[in-house]
Write a protein that holds these residues in place. Structure first.
Motif, PDB file in Angstrom:
ATOM      1  N   SER A 266      -4.782   0.238  -2.782  1.00  0.00           N
ATOM      2  CA  SER A 266      -4.506  -0.469  -1.835  1.00  0.00           C
ATOM      3  C   SER A 266      -6.269  -0.866  -1.679  1.00  0.00           C
ATOM      4  CB  SER A 266      -3.507   0.369  -1.649  1.00  0.00           C
ATOM      5  OG  SER A 266      -3.539   1.905  -0.888  1.00  0.00           O
TER       6      SER A 266
ATOM      7  N   ALA B 231       0.926  -1.372   0.054  1.00  0.00           N
ATOM      8  CA  ALA B 231       0.297  -0.249   0.042  1.00  0.00           C
ATOM      9  C   ALA B 231       1.034   0.828  -0.315  1.00  0.00           C
ATOM     10  CB  ALA B 231      -0.644   0.185   1.015  1.00  0.00           C
TER      11      ALA B 231
ATOM     12  N   ASN C 101      -3.374  -9.034  -4.867  1.00  0.00           N
ATOM     13  CA  ASN C 101      -2.488  -8.222  -4.202  1.00  0.00           C
ATOM     14  C   ASN C 101      -1.008  -7.634  -5.358  1.00  0.00           C
ATOM     15  OD1 ASN C 101      -2.145  -5.970  -2.192  1.00  0.00           O
ATOM     16  ND2 ASN C 101      -0.197  -7.538  -2.435  1.00  0.00           N
TER      17      ASN C 101
END
Length: 413
Positions: free
Chosen positions: A140, A128, A184
């Protein structure tokens, strides 16, 4: 203030991600109370709060340095390598704490699972920070939203089916790990200049830069958690549960503050680096006014609707605790002020001055909490928290005024 070509997406997804992250603990508390009862709720809330404090051992509070490293002084590999070491250190400390404390096996096992979950949070925070550094904080927010949804469904379904906190905690950890390694990482692959590799050449410099921030935020979490540790020592799991339920609305103020604050961190750093102290100062004043207005609105809403809504949502009788709830909202506003001033002092790279504030406040709350909790239980806990935040906010505001005065003085000389 210019936020870049991705401004709308950044603000929108940061808002959605912040809501999801903040709502997770709230919703899980509701699920635990409704499915497993108040005693289990007390175990959940204390374990989650403790794990949140351990989380900062995993991050070392590098994010304010990493996300505002707009000139890319250090490579992503430097931040990655340091984060892996700090996460390993976090798990070791968590293990030692669990082995050394008394408590029923379920509480110990669940506390360790929450620490592992927050260790994964520390890894998410690394990515992030990189997304924010590159002007893509929207990524993020997307990852946070996906992770929270999967974790919430997995934890809730498992608890409903098994009535076991430990089983639900295991699923919570596994769900978070799956999203980290899939969704992610798909966002990380969109950046060519952030390879994952081992590099420790600048680790000492980064630690030196962020150490005052780490000490400050770790102590800040201790200041928030000290009353909960006192309740855990002197009161029952049911009292712990009710105190944390009453404490939940305070995070609403912090949540709305973060909607504005997080996207502005990098632009505020740019203003400071460019020497635009007047606009920087104006933004600081505006943000403090926003937090004040949110706090006043929160207190009024709590007075009118707070207790009935909490009783309806959690199914716990709280009518006698209205005064505590109003003090909780005041605490939330003061905490939002101290967090904002902390971030602004970090942006100015005067973080060493923070070491003058947090240890002093920690000593005060460490003395007050056990005494007041033994005498007044929940009321004593919130009074010690409010007293600590008044002292902390006053010290940080004094530091911020002094930093701005010195900067303006240098510019005119």
């Amino acid at each position: 203030m210019e936020l870049g070509k991705h401004a709308k997406a950044n603000v929108l997804w940061n808002m959605i991600g912040s809501i999801c992250e903040s709502a997770l603990n709230l919703v899980l508390m509701i699920v635990v109370n409704r499915v497993a009862g108040e005693a289990a709720g007390g175990i959940f809330t204390f374990s989650f709060s403790h794990a949140q404090m351990m989380y900062y051992l995993g991050t070392l509070e590098v994010r304010p340095i990493h996300s505002t490293d707009v000139r890319q002084k250090y490579r992503f590999a430097d931040y990655f390598s340091l984060r892996m070491v700090s996460c390993a250190m976090m798990i070791l400390v968590c293990l030692l704490y669990v082995f050394m404390t008394d408590g029923e096996p379920v509480k110990k096992h669940f506390m360790m699972l929450m620490c592992i979950y927050k260790m994964l949070d520390a890894v998410y925070d690394l990515f992030a920070s990189m997304f924010q550094q590159h002007g893509r904080i929207a990524f993020s927010g997307m990852v946070s939203t996906m992770r929270v949804c999967v974790v919430l469904v997995g934890f809730s379904a498992t608890l409903i089916l098994t009535k076991s906190l430990v089983a639900a905690g295991i699923v919570m950890v596994l769900a978070s790990l799956v999203i980290l390694l899939t969704f992610n990482m798909s966002k990380w692959h969109q950046f060519d200049d952030v390879p994952i590799c081992w590099q420790f050449s600048h680790a000492a410099e980064i630690v030196k830069s962020c150490f005052p921030l780490f000490v400050s935020v770790f102590v800040m979490l201790y200041i928030s958690n000290a009353p909960k540790y006192a309740i855990d020592r002197y009161c029952s799991n049911v009292v712990q549960n009710r105190y944390n339920i009453l404490f939940m609305p305070a995070f609403v103020i912090n949540l709305f503050s973060q909607f504005v604050l997080r996207p502005l961190l990098t632009p505020m750093a740019q203003l400071w680096n460019e020497g635009n102290y007047r606009l920087f100062r104006g933004n600081v004043v505006k943000m403090l006014l926003v937090i004040t207005l949110l706090t006043l609105f929160g207190v009024a809403a709590a007075w009118l609707l707070g207790i009935p809504i909490l009783e309806l949502v959690y199914g716990v009788p709280l009518a006698a605790e209205k005064g505590i709830l109003l003090l909780v909202m005041v605490y939330g506003g003061l905490n939002a002020v101290s967090v904002f001033l902390y971030d602004m002092i970090a942006v100015t790279r005067r973080q060493k001055w923070l070491l003058a504030a947090y240890p002093l406040v920690a000593v005060v709350v460490c003395i007050l909490s056990p005494i007041w909790v033994q005498k007044l239980e929940m009321m004593g806990a919130i009074l010690s928290s409010v007293a600590a935040q008044i002292l902390l906010s006053g010290i940080l505001l004094t530091i911020m005024i002094f930093v701005l005065y010195r900067s303006a003085e240098r510019k005119t000389s």
